[in-house]
Design a protein around this motif. Structure first.
Motif, PDB file in Angstrom:
ATOM      1  N   ASN A  17     -65.784  -6.348  16.266  1.00 38.17           N
ATOM      2  CA  ASN A  17     -66.696  -6.562  17.390  1.00 38.17           C
ATOM      3  C   ASN A  17     -67.338  -5.226  17.778  1.00 38.17           C
ATOM      4  N   ALA A  18     -68.286  -5.287  18.695  1.00 39.65           N
ATOM      5  CA  ALA A  18     -69.034  -4.085  19.090  1.00 39.65           C
ATOM      6  C   ALA A  18     -68.110  -3.008  19.649  1.00 39.65           C
ATOM      7  N   SER A  19     -67.101  -3.412  20.386  1.00 38.65           N
ATOM      8  CA  SER A  19     -66.166  -2.453  20.972  1.00 38.65           C
ATOM      9  C   SER A  19     -65.370  -1.732  19.878  1.00 38.65           C
ATOM     10  N   ASN A  20     -64.915  -2.487  18.884  1.00 36.29           N
ATOM     11  CA  ASN A  20     -64.176  -1.873  17.780  1.00 36.29           C
ATOM     12  C   ASN A  20     -65.064  -0.944  16.966  1.00 36.29           C
ATOM     13  N   LEU A  21     -66.293  -1.393  16.719  1.00 36.00           N
ATOM     14  CA  LEU A  21     -67.231  -0.558  15.979  1.00 36.00           C
ATOM     15  C   LEU A  21     -67.488   0.743  16.734  1.00 36.00           C
ATOM     16  N   ALA A  22     -67.680   0.629  18.038  1.00 36.58           N
ATOM     17  CA  ALA A  22     -67.924   1.818  18.869  1.00 36.58           C
ATOM     18  C   ALA A  22     -66.768   2.799  18.774  1.00 36.58           C
ATOM     19  N   LYS A  23     -65.562   2.296  18.878  1.00 37.63           N
ATOM     20  CA  LYS A  23     -64.377   3.152  18.833  1.00 37.63           C
ATOM     21  C   LYS A  23     -64.284   3.863  17.486  1.00 37.63           C
ATOM     22  N   LYS A  24     -64.511   3.121  16.397  1.00 37.97           N
ATOM     23  CA  LYS A  24     -64.429   3.704  15.060  1.00 37.97           C
ATOM     24  C   LYS A  24     -65.547   4.703  14.789  1.00 37.97           C
ATOM     25  N   MET A  25     -66.700   4.511  15.443  1.00 34.19           N
ATOM     26  CA  MET A  25     -67.834   5.417  15.263  1.00 34.19           C
ATOM     27  C   MET A  25     -67.786   6.601  16.221  1.00 34.19           C
ATOM     28  N   GLY A  26     -66.979   6.503  17.274  1.00 38.23           N
ATOM     29  CA  GLY A  26     -66.904   7.591  18.247  1.00 38.23           C
ATOM     30  C   GLY A  26     -67.945   7.514  19.341  1.00 38.23           C
ATOM     31  N   TYR A  27     -68.425   6.303  19.629  1.00 33.09           N
ATOM     32  CA  TYR A  27     -69.421   6.098  20.676  1.00 33.09           C
ATOM     33  C   TYR A  27     -68.879   5.132  21.721  1.00 33.09           C
ATOM     34  N   SER A  28     -69.565   5.057  22.845  1.00 36.89           N
ATOM     35  CA  SER A  28     -69.165   4.113  23.884  1.00 36.89           C
ATOM     36  C   SER A  28     -69.567   2.694  23.465  1.00 36.89           C
ATOM     37  N   PRO A  29     -68.809   1.709  23.914  1.00 39.87           N
ATOM     38  CA  PRO A  29     -69.176   0.322  23.618  1.00 39.87           C
ATOM     39  C   PRO A  29     -70.584  -0.030  24.117  1.00 39.87           C
ATOM     40  N   GLN A  30     -70.977   0.524  25.256  1.00 38.07           N
ATOM     41  CA  GLN A  30     -72.305   0.240  25.795  1.00 38.07           C
ATOM     42  C   GLN A  30     -73.405   0.763  24.876  1.00 38.07           C
ATOM     43  N   TYR A  31     -73.191   1.958  24.332  1.00 37.67           N
ATOM     44  CA  TYR A  31     -74.193   2.543  23.431  1.00 37.67           C
ATOM     45  C   TYR A  31     -74.361   1.675  22.186  1.00 37.67           C
ATOM     46  N   ILE A  32     -73.257   1.226  21.604  1.00 34.83           N
ATOM     47  CA  ILE A  32     -73.326   0.373  20.410  1.00 34.83           C
ATOM     48  C   ILE A  32     -73.956  -0.967  20.757  1.00 34.83           C
ATOM     49  N   SER A  33     -73.604  -1.520  21.907  1.00 37.32           N
ATOM     50  CA  SER A  33     -74.224  -2.780  22.340  1.00 37.32           C
ATOM     51  C   SER A  33     -75.731  -2.626  22.488  1.00 37.32           C
ATOM     52  N   ASP A  34     -76.156  -1.482  23.020  1.00 40.82           N
ATOM     53  CA  ASP A  34     -77.596  -1.213  23.157  1.00 40.82           C
ATOM     54  C   ASP A  34     -78.273  -1.093  21.789  1.00 40.82           C
ATOM     55  N   LEU A  35     -77.608  -0.467  20.820  1.00 41.86           N
ATOM     56  CA  LEU A  35     -78.163  -0.383  19.471  1.00 41.86           C
ATOM     57  C   LEU A  35     -78.305  -1.779  18.870  1.00 41.86           C
ATOM     58  N   LEU A  36     -77.264  -2.580  19.007  1.00 43.52           N
ATOM     59  CA  LEU A  36     -77.264  -3.916  18.419  1.00 43.52           C
ATOM     60  C   LEU A  36     -78.257  -4.849  19.103  1.00 43.52           C
ATOM     61  N   ALA A  37     -78.545  -4.580  20.373  1.00 47.10           N
ATOM     62  CA  ALA A  37     -79.502  -5.401  21.127  1.00 47.10           C
ATOM     63  C   ALA A  37     -80.936  -4.898  20.969  1.00 47.10           C
ATOM     64  N   GLY A  38     -81.098  -3.756  20.312  1.00 46.18           N
ATOM     65  CA  GLY A  38     -82.438  -3.199  20.133  1.00 46.18           C
ATOM     66  C   GLY A  38     -82.930  -2.398  21.325  1.00 46.18           C
ATOM     67  N   LYS A  39     -82.047  -2.097  22.267  1.00 39.38           N
ATOM     68  CA  LYS A  39     -82.429  -1.306  23.440  1.00 39.38           C
ATOM     69  C   LYS A  39     -82.462   0.184  23.134  1.00 39.38           C
ATOM     70  N   LYS A  40     -81.732   0.578  22.112  1.00 35.37           N
ATOM     71  CA  LYS A  40     -81.730   1.963  21.632  1.00 35.37           C
ATOM     72  C   LYS A  40     -82.034   1.918  20.145  1.00 35.37           C
ATOM     73  N   ARG A  41     -82.483   3.055  19.633  1.00 29.11           N
ATOM     74  CA  ARG A  41     -82.856   3.109  18.220  1.00 29.11           C
ATOM     75  C   ARG A  41     -81.776   3.803  17.409  1.00 29.11           C
TER      76      ARG A  41
END
Length: 83
Positions: A17-41
């Motif tokens: 899930n987005a939270s697990n991906l964020a943790k493994k990548m070293g980013y916040s869950p919100q940042y990854i959620s924003d990437l996946l939602a297209g809010k960030k590039r």
């Protein structure tokens, strides 16, 4: 298929899930959620980290029209040859 769609598909296949991906990548869950939602590039670093986590590689290819434009530009910039 774009990069975000590919990441989402692979997350589903790997039960990440987005939270697990964020943790493994070293980013916040919100940042990854924003990437996946297209809010960030995505940038080179975030793409690379996502690829490492998901076990994939990304290759970039130039389209034929871009290749043609680059060849034309390079020919226009070439210095004339005199004999």
């Amino acid at each position: 298929m774009n990069f975000t769609q590919t990441v989402k598909e692979l997350m589903g296949l790997q039960n990440i899930n987005a939270s697990n991906l964020a943790k493994k990548m070293g980013y916040s869950p919100q940042y990854i959620s924003d990437l996946l939602a297209g809010k960030k590039r995505w940038n080179e670093t975030t793409m690379s980290k996502a690829c490492n986590v998901l076990g994939i590689k990304v290759k970039f290819y130039a389209s034929q029209s871009l290749v043609g434009r680059l060849e034309t530009t390079l020919l226009d910039q070439a210095e004339p040859t005199y004999r």
